[in-house]
Structures are given as structure tokens and as C-alpha cells.
Design a protein around this motif. Structure first.
Motif, PDB file in Angstrom:
ATOM      1  N   ILE A 141       0.829  -1.202   0.000  1.00 46.09           N
ATOM      2  CA  ILE A 141       0.000   0.000   0.000  1.00 46.09           C
ATOM      3  C   ILE A 141       0.864   1.252   0.000  1.00 46.09           C
ATOM      4  CG2 ILE A 141      -0.242  -0.210   2.504  1.00 46.09           C
ATOM      5  CD1 ILE A 141      -2.542   1.648   0.024  1.00 46.09           C
ATOM      6  N   SER A 142       2.006   1.206   0.671  1.00 45.67           N
ATOM      7  CA  SER A 142       2.883   2.365   0.713  1.00 45.67           C
ATOM      8  C   SER A 142       3.485   2.646  -0.656  1.00 45.67           C
ATOM      9  CB  SER A 142       3.993   2.137   1.747  1.00 45.67           C
ATOM     10  OG  SER A 142       4.780   3.304   1.884  1.00 45.67           O
ATOM     11  N   ARG A 143       3.868   1.590  -1.365  1.00 42.91           N
ATOM     12  CA  ARG A 143       4.407   1.764  -2.712  1.00 42.91           C
ATOM     13  C   ARG A 143       3.313   2.257  -3.661  1.00 42.91           C
ATOM     14  NH1 ARG A 143       7.350  -3.751  -4.114  1.00 42.91           N
ATOM     15  NH2 ARG A 143       8.496  -2.460  -5.622  1.00 42.91           N
ATOM     16  N   LEU A 144       2.093   1.780  -3.429  1.00 43.84           N
ATOM     17  CA  LEU A 144       0.948   2.231  -4.223  1.00 43.84           C
ATOM     18  C   LEU A 144       0.697   3.719  -4.008  1.00 43.84           C
ATOM     19  CD1 LEU A 144      -1.271   0.874  -6.065  1.00 43.84           C
ATOM     20  CD2 LEU A 144      -2.692   0.797  -4.008  1.00 43.84           C
ATOM     21  N   HIS A 167      -4.040  -8.564  -5.759  1.00 40.30           N
ATOM     22  CA  HIS A 167      -4.738  -7.409  -5.203  1.00 40.30           C
ATOM     23  C   HIS A 167      -3.992  -6.110  -5.506  1.00 40.30           C
ATOM     24  CE1 HIS A 167      -6.448 -10.677  -2.542  1.00 40.30           C
ATOM     25  NE2 HIS A 167      -7.506 -10.155  -3.118  1.00 40.30           N
ATOM     26  N   LEU A 168      -2.669  -6.125  -5.334  1.00 33.05           N
ATOM     27  CA  LEU A 168      -1.886  -4.943  -5.682  1.00 33.05           C
ATOM     28  C   LEU A 168      -2.008  -4.657  -7.172  1.00 33.05           C
ATOM     29  CD1 LEU A 168       0.143  -2.694  -5.134  1.00 33.05           C
ATOM     30  CD2 LEU A 168       1.981  -4.393  -5.321  1.00 33.05           C
ATOM     31  N   ALA A 169      -1.930  -5.689  -7.980  1.00 30.87           N
ATOM     32  CA  ALA A 169      -2.035  -5.506  -9.425  1.00 30.87           C
ATOM     33  C   ALA A 169      -3.378  -4.884  -9.800  1.00 30.87           C
ATOM     34  CB  ALA A 169      -1.850  -6.841 -10.131  1.00 30.87           C
ATOM     35  N   LEU A 170      -4.469  -5.391  -9.210  1.00 32.85           N
ATOM     36  CA  LEU A 170      -5.794  -4.839  -9.508  1.00 32.85           C
ATOM     37  C   LEU A 170      -5.922  -3.395  -9.042  1.00 32.85           C
ATOM     38  CD1 LEU A 170      -8.129  -7.873  -8.760  1.00 32.85           C
ATOM     39  CD2 LEU A 170      -7.902  -6.687 -10.948  1.00 32.85           C
ATOM     40  N   ASP A 171      -5.287  -3.068  -7.906  1.00 37.54           N
ATOM     41  CA  ASP A 171      -5.347  -1.690  -7.423  1.00 37.54           C
ATOM     42  C   ASP A 171      -4.557  -0.738  -8.315  1.00 37.54           C
ATOM     43  OD1 ASP A 171      -6.984  -2.275  -5.302  1.00 37.54           O
ATOM     44  OD2 ASP A 171      -5.373  -2.490  -3.837  1.00 37.54           O
ATOM     45  N   LEU A 230      -7.988 -14.289 -12.723  1.00 39.19           N
ATOM     46  CA  LEU A 230      -7.131 -14.898 -11.711  1.00 39.19           C
ATOM     47  C   LEU A 230      -7.696 -14.671 -10.319  1.00 39.19           C
ATOM     48  CD1 LEU A 230      -3.585 -13.927 -13.069  1.00 39.19           C
ATOM     49  CD2 LEU A 230      -4.533 -16.235 -12.875  1.00 39.19           C
ATOM     50  N   HIS A 231      -8.228 -13.470 -10.104  1.00 39.99           N
ATOM     51  CA  HIS A 231      -8.823 -13.149  -8.806  1.00 39.99           C
ATOM     52  C   HIS A 231     -10.012 -14.056  -8.520  1.00 39.99           C
ATOM     53  CE1 HIS A 231     -11.412 -10.952  -5.959  1.00 39.99           C
ATOM     54  NE2 HIS A 231     -10.273 -10.545  -5.435  1.00 39.99           N
ATOM     55  N   ASP A 232     -10.822 -14.320  -9.555  1.00 37.70           N
ATOM     56  CA  ASP A 232     -11.997 -15.189  -9.381  1.00 37.70           C
ATOM     57  C   ASP A 232     -11.588 -16.612  -9.009  1.00 37.70           C
ATOM     58  OD1 ASP A 232     -13.589 -13.067  -9.930  1.00 37.70           O
ATOM     59  OD2 ASP A 232     -14.048 -13.652 -11.992  1.00 37.70           O
ATOM     60  N   HIS A 261      -8.129   0.209  -1.823  1.00 38.17           N
ATOM     61  CA  HIS A 261      -7.376   1.302  -2.445  1.00 38.17           C
ATOM     62  C   HIS A 261      -7.485   1.221  -3.958  1.00 38.17           C
ATOM     63  CE1 HIS A 261      -5.761   1.937   1.563  1.00 38.17           C
ATOM     64  NE2 HIS A 261      -5.481   0.648   1.598  1.00 38.17           N
ATOM     65  N   ALA A 262      -8.688   0.932  -4.447  1.00 37.63           N
ATOM     66  CA  ALA A 262      -8.869   0.691  -5.874  1.00 37.63           C
ATOM     67  C   ALA A 262      -8.806   1.957  -6.713  1.00 37.63           C
ATOM     68  CB  ALA A 262     -10.211  -0.004  -6.116  1.00 37.63           C
TER      69      ALA A 262
END
Length: 314
Positions: A219-222, A255-259, A290-292, A305-306
Motif C-alpha cells: 500500500i505504501s508503494r501504491l 490485489h496490488l495488481a488490480l489496485d 485470476l482473482h476469481d 485502495h482501488a
């Protein structure tokens, strides 16, 4: 003033002038018998609002006494837990500092900025943090609970606004407060202030370094990517966002990739890069598939954090 129980007018007068015996008698009268020893035991694992929530299940007060448990929990903490800072005390100090800084931004010459910073600093020195420098989540939740969306916008904008007006020491000091409360922003708030000081390119490099720091939480890198977006450093944001997306996919951090997808979408639109947008649509479909597989039946998953996290300017 009655020493037996708190009067119905307490909401107008507050509880400060009532005896401790009156506070406790009122709690007991409405279903929550309490002693100092009982309270201290509760305070080992909760703060005032958390204590009040525990009392609420047994509370029988109505009308003027419906919300008494909250006020009583805060007041008893003030009297009995003198060696510990309450979230409410910290909130008051932070709100005062923010108000004083707004006065300074508006041209006030005698705003007591230094003393307000010192008071908050003194409270900070008494607070326990974990090995990453973060406050306990329950403390932080209670401390920030009273702030409205407008207050949050002010909090986000103050350091940058101070820097833009040339109040550089105050800007740096408030960015430090911001990063203390929200450790995921560490380095990011200071970079935004640095840019506002006129050091745009070094600030952009600071943010890029934070994005590359694999020891930081995702989240910090995001949020560092959000910092580049805030500075409208579109080329750097595009390069770093793509790189972090590739890294997230390689690490299977879906999750990071989707955000990152909506952030890159915003960046590509600013660049009018239609080819990149088209490729991103395919990436998004693949990531969602992939998430599904990872979370069957969780198709409506919404990431915390989308969306890019804006930093508001005053």
C-alpha cells in the motif's frame, strides 16, 4: 451541583465539575456499576470509546443520558489514566494545531504555531508505537473518528499549502505529523512538500525510490504512485506504475495488481495513450479472472485502495 448523580443538564455543562462519585453513581444507576479497578482493567485493552462500547450492551440510560457512557468513559480516563494520552486528548491537540495553521495561511501574524506543535510533540512522546512506528489501530481509529471529510481534506492539504506559501519549516513539521499518524505515507508527504518548495525533480526521484523499495508495504508503494499522479508527473507515473504492475503479477500479488489498474487507466488517459488503455483492458480481464480463481464467489470484490488517493490542495 449534585454529588449523588449527574444532572440532566450535563450535556450543556459537561462532566468536569462533577465528582467522581457522581459519575460512578450515574453509571451504576443506569446499569453499569464501575470501580476504578474495573476501569483500569478495561483500559488495559481498550480506549475510552472502546470502553463505552462495552458498557453500551448493559446501558439503560435514555433521553439526556442516552450518550452518557461515552462522555463518562472519556472523563474517567482523564482522571484516572493520567500517565496515558487518550485518543480524545490527541485529537484536540491535532485539531488545535490544524486550526492555528489555517489562521497562519490566512495571514494571521500572531498564530501560536510553535506552541501548538510543541504540545502535540509532547503528547506524541508519550504514545506507544509498534516496531514499525505505527500507533495501535484502536487508538488511531478513536483519534481520527471525530474528523469529518472536510477535516480530512484539510489534513491532506496543509503541509503542501504551507510549503506553497513559503512556510517551509511548518510544512515539513506538519508532514512529519501526517506521516506519524499514517505510516504508509512515510516519505510520500515529505516528497509532496519538497515539490511544493520548488524541488520538483528531486521530489519525483524520492517517490520513485519509495516505489522501488521492496521493504515497504504494497500500500505504501501504491501511495507513492499516487504521489506521482498528484504531481502530474505522467511519464514517471506511467513507467513506475507499469513496473510495479509487472512486479505484482510476477509475485502473484493480484490485489496490488488490480489496485494499480485504475491508476494506470487515469495516467494513460492523461497521456491520451489509447494503445496502452486497450492493453490495460486485457490486463484487467486477465487479473480479474485470476482473482476469481483465488476467491470463488467474490466477483464483486472491491479493493480498499482501488482508486488513486487524491491529495487535496487548499
Amino acid at each position: 451541583m449534585s454529588t449523588q448523580r449527574v444532572e440532566k443538564s450535563w450535556q450543556k455543562t459537561g462532566l468536569k465539575d462533577y465528582s467522581t462519585e457522581a459519575l460512578l453513581a450515574t453509571l451504576g444507576h443506569y446499569g453499569v456499576p464501575m470501580t476504578e479497578e474495573d476501569y483500569r482493567k478495561l483500559a488495559e485493552s481498550a480506549y475510552p470509546l472502546g470502553i463505552a462500547q462495552q458498557w453500551a450492551a448493559k446501558w439503560k440510560g435514555t433521553g439526556p443520558f442516552k450518550d452518557y457512557v461515552v462522555a463518562a468513559a472519556v472523563e474517567l480516563w482523564r482522571r484516572w489514566m493520567t500517565d496515558r494520552v487518550s485518543p480524545q486528548e490527541f485529537t484536540t491537540s491535532l485539531a488545535t494545531l490544524m486550526q492555528v495553521l489555517v489562521h497562519k495561511l490566512n495571514g494571521a501574524k500572531e498564530a501560536p504555531v510553535a506552541s501548538s506543535f510543541e504540545h502535540l510533540k509532547a503528547l506524541r512522546s508519550k504514545l506507544a508505537v509498534d516496531d514499525k512506528g505505527a500507533l495501535p489501530a484502536p487508538f488511531l481509529q478513536e483519534a481520527l473518528a471525530p474528523f469529518s471529510e472536510k477535516d480530512a481534506e484539510l489534513f491532506d492539504s496543509l503541509a503542501e499549502s504551507l510549503a506553497a506559501q513559503g512556510h517551509l519549516e511548518d510544512a515539513t513539521a506538519f508532514a512529519d505529523v501526517e506521516e506519524f499518524l499514517l505510516p504508509d505515507r512515510r516519505g510520500i508527504s515529505q516528497a509532496v512538500v519538497r515539490a511544493a518548495k520548488g524541488e520538483r525533480e528531486p521530489a519525483i526521484q524520492d517517490l520513485k525510490n519509495l516505489i522501488h523499495d521492496t521493504a515497504r508495504a504494497p500500500i505504501s508503494r501504491l501511495l507513492a504512485v499516487d504521489g506521482l499522479i498528484h504531481l502530474q508527473a505522467w511519464i514517471d507515473a506511467s513507467v513506475e506504475g507499469r513496473g510495479l504492475l509487472a512486479e505484482a503479477e510476477k509475485a502473484n500479488d493480484i490485489h496490488l495488481a488490480l489496485d494499480l489498474v485504475p491508476r494506470l487507466e487515469h495516467i494513460f488517459k492523461q497521456q491520451n495513450d489509447r494503445q496502452a488503455l486497450l492493453e490495460l483492458m486485457g490486463t484487467q480481464e486477465r487479473l480479474e479472472a485470476l482473482h476469481d480463481k483465488m476467491h470463488p464467489g467474490h466477483r464483486a470484490h472491491r479493493h480498499q485502495h482501488a482508486q488513486p488517493q487524491p491529495r487535496r490542495r487548499r
